[in-house]
Motif scaffolding. Structure first.
Motif, PDB file in Angstrom:
ATOM      1  N   GLU A 107       0.843  -1.192   0.000  1.00  0.00           N
ATOM      2  CA  GLU A 107       0.000   0.000   0.000  1.00  0.00           C
ATOM      3  C   GLU A 107       0.880   1.245   0.000  1.00  0.00           C
ATOM      4  O   GLU A 107       1.961   1.256   0.591  1.00  0.00           O
ATOM      5  CB  GLU A 107      -0.903   0.023   1.239  1.00  0.00           C
ATOM      6  CG  GLU A 107      -1.906  -1.117   1.311  1.00  0.00           C
ATOM      7  CD  GLU A 107      -2.953  -1.040   0.220  1.00  0.00           C
ATOM      8  OE1 GLU A 107      -3.282   0.090  -0.207  1.00  0.00           O
ATOM      9  OE2 GLU A 107      -3.442  -2.099  -0.199  1.00  0.00           O
ATOM     10  N   VAL A 108       0.409   2.300  -0.658  1.00  0.00           N
ATOM     11  CA  VAL A 108       1.078   3.591  -0.663  1.00  0.00           C
ATOM     12  C   VAL A 108       0.243   4.569   0.149  1.00  0.00           C
ATOM     13  O   VAL A 108      -0.984   4.620   0.002  1.00  0.00           O
ATOM     14  CB  VAL A 108       1.262   4.125  -2.100  1.00  0.00           C
ATOM     15  CG1 VAL A 108       1.855   5.533  -2.085  1.00  0.00           C
ATOM     16  CG2 VAL A 108       2.147   3.189  -2.901  1.00  0.00           C
ATOM     17  N   SER A 109       0.909   5.324   1.007  1.00  0.00           N
ATOM     18  CA  SER A 109       0.231   6.344   1.804  1.00  0.00           C
ATOM     19  C   SER A 109       0.464   7.716   1.172  1.00  0.00           C
ATOM     20  O   SER A 109       1.591   8.042   0.789  1.00  0.00           O
ATOM     21  CB  SER A 109       0.772   6.334   3.239  1.00  0.00           C
ATOM     22  OG  SER A 109       0.270   7.432   3.977  1.00  0.00           O
ATOM     23  N   ARG A 110      -0.595   8.510   1.054  1.00  0.00           N
ATOM     24  CA  ARG A 110      -0.482   9.871   0.508  1.00  0.00           C
ATOM     25  C   ARG A 110      -1.093  10.840   1.521  1.00  0.00           C
ATOM     26  O   ARG A 110      -2.212  11.347   1.318  1.00  0.00           O
ATOM     27  CB  ARG A 110      -1.181   9.970  -0.843  1.00  0.00           C
ATOM     28  CG  ARG A 110      -0.589   9.040  -1.911  1.00  0.00           C
ATOM     29  CD  ARG A 110      -1.247   9.238  -3.262  1.00  0.00           C
ATOM     30  NE  ARG A 110      -0.751   8.318  -4.264  1.00  0.00           N
ATOM     31  CZ  ARG A 110       0.322   8.509  -5.005  1.00  0.00           C
ATOM     32  NH1 ARG A 110       1.032   9.613  -4.827  1.00  0.00           N
ATOM     33  NH2 ARG A 110       0.707   7.627  -5.905  1.00  0.00           N
ATOM     34  N   PRO A 111      -0.372  11.125   2.608  1.00  0.00           N
ATOM     35  CA  PRO A 111      -0.953  11.937   3.681  1.00  0.00           C
ATOM     36  C   PRO A 111      -1.247  13.376   3.289  1.00  0.00           C
ATOM     37  O   PRO A 111      -2.100  14.024   3.905  1.00  0.00           O
ATOM     38  CB  PRO A 111       0.103  11.868   4.787  1.00  0.00           C
ATOM     39  CG  PRO A 111       1.368  11.467   4.116  1.00  0.00           C
ATOM     40  CD  PRO A 111       0.970  10.625   2.964  1.00  0.00           C
TER      41      PRO A 111
END
Length: 490
Positions: free
Chosen positions: A32-36
């Motif tokens: 998974e990629v996080s894009r905060p």
């Protein structure tokens, strides 16, 4: 047997090959990629080790005898990520990934220092590792103060596999700290970001041994002792090893999340003004050039999400016969762009929309926009001294015949399709594991697959594509400064 591990952005792939380079089995596990914040892209490195455990665990269950016979492991990985560790090798923050553009100001500041282009042969792009560390120093000083090691993603995986802090030339060339022509760390470039060579891993060639698999992992996976882990490669150089793109004049176009036009070189040919990457190859005494666009299949996947239709449905609506470009033009700058603009703030656009613009017209424009972005890379490679006679297509986007015809016609070059098989980064990594374990000749090992089919340019449509490409080229300066990205991001 030899094992290739490819740490991508969306997953880890494990592949087993035998001494004849036949694929015995493969397994994957998702990431998974996080894009905060807008423009940010991060991953937790613990996810990389969990996904590797899952993928290799599957092979252990399905091919136990083959896995037990593994003598060498090769690594491939997403490039440029900043994995920051303290003196105890604890991860200090989520890894800042290749497609994170938050450090565009820091990148511009470093790029204004002439020594960076002179020594690295490249523009300092926001996605590179050095500006990420400059951003951390300015915005997270308490973390920067604890940094003992800066590792690239696959080299963090190596640390977990072997206990060694080691990297190799192809991946390290994308940090903006490597003296690319001399294939060594530059103390002066490191000093510009308040770091020293002691913060960097030891460097080897991608074909060399770079640690041994830890006994506890070997035991867990049912493998023997003395399994060597090769230096490996960044993902594009690993794909080139898998495709046999290792000799002067050989090239491929990759239609993955990002898009790459990759050309192998027998000598170092930097030309940073063209926004082409000039990197070390995974094989000793070889280099390569890359034009890189940040959104290739990512652009089609975005369009898929907006229209609530699968990518296959969208491209299927176009059929297999290539059409002349329509009135709609698409710039695929959804995450900014590298080649040729080096612009982290630019964003994509549809131009020429009318009441008659159907979903199919927009799909066609998306495919053409990516094709023209790859044409930009071809023009940049030409300016950097590389001339291509043909390219081989790889990646998920190469399953669309329409898209391949569009690319062939936009480039006005034949596009070869390899015979059925998986010749990507995991296969290239396995080849590097074989070379490191056996001492096999790298050029003789990294051969090209048979060509199953060649997609020729649609000669009758080349003039229309040229006209549409000129229209495409006029759009960027017209909208530069008119697209807005949230100040919280870039």
């Amino acid at each position: 047997m030899y094992l290739g591990l490819d740490l991508g952005t969306s997953g880890v792939k494990a592949m087993l090959i035998d001494e004849g380079q036949r694929i015995i089995g493969s397994a994957s596990a998702a990431l998974e990629v996080s894009r905060p914040l807008p423009g940010w892209s991060e991953q937790d490195p613990s996810g990389w080790t969990r996904a590797t455990e899952d993928a290799v665990g599957t092979l252990s269950a399905t091919h136990p005898q083959a896995l037990a016979a593994v003598r060498g492991i090769g690594l491939s990985g997403q490039m440029h990520g900043a994995t920051l560790l303290d003196a105890q090798d604890a991860v200090l923050r989520p890894c800042i990934l290749w497609n994170d553009t938050r450090s565009f100001r820091e990148a511009a500041a470093l790029d204004s220092d002439p020594q960076f282009r002179a020594l690295t042969g490249n523009i300092v792009f926001p996605g590179f590792t050095a500006p990420k560390l400059a951003w951390v120093r300015e915005n997270e000083p308490e973390i920067f103060a604890k940094v003992r090691w800066v590792l690239l993603p696959k080299d963090y995986l190596r640390l977990w596999l072997t206990g060694e802090h080691i990297s190799e030339m192809s991946d390290s060339a994308g940090t903006a700290w490597l003296d690319t022509g001399h294939r060594k760390w530059s103390e002066s470039l490191l000093a510009a970001t308040r770091l020293e060579e002691r913060h960097m891993p030891t460097l080897v060639e991608g074909t060399e041994g770079a640690g041994m698999l830890r006994p506890e992992l070997a035991s867990r996976w049912g493998m023997g002792a003395n399994v060597v882990v090769a230096g490996g490669a960044g993902d594009n150089a690993a794909s080139a090893c898998g495709m046999g793109t290792v000799r002067e004049g050989q090239a491929f176009v990759s239609l993955g999340t990002s898009g790459v036009l990759f050309a192998a070189n027998a000598r170092y040919l930097p030309n940073p003004e063209s926004a082409v990457h000039a990197f070390c190859h995974a094989l000793p005494n070889t280099w390569h050039q890359m034009g890189v666009i940040l959104s290739a299949t990512d652009a089609l996947n975005w369009h898929s999400g907006i229209t609530n239709r699968s990518a296959a449905e969208l491209t299927g609506e176009l059929g297999d016969m290539l059409s002349s470009p329509g009135s709609v033009t698409f710039l695929p700058y959804l995450s900014g762009e590298r080649t040729p603009h080096n612009d982290a703030a630019i964003r994509g656009v549809f131009a020429g929309l009318g009441h008659e613009s159907s979903r199919a017209a927009l799909t066609q424009a998306v495919l053409e926009g990516v094709s023209f972005a790859i044409r930009d890379s071809l023009e940049a490679l030409s300016a950097a001294g590389t001339s291509l006679a043909r390219v081989t297509a790889i990646g998920g986007g190469s399953r669309s015949r329409y898209w391949l015809k569009s690319i062939a016609t936009a480039l006005n070059l034949p596009v070869d399709l390899p015979a059925d098989g998986d010749f990507g980064a995991a296969f290239g990594a396995a080849r590097l594991g074989l070379i490191a374990a056996t001492g096999a000749d790298p050029i003789a090992t990294c051969t090209a697959p048979e060509t199953a089919e060649t997609i020729e340019p649609e000669v009758s449509l080349v003039p229309a594509y040229e006209e549409a490409y000129r229209r495409y080229r006029r759009l960027y300066p017209a909208i530069k400064g008119a697209t807005i990205q949230s100040s919280r991001g870039v």
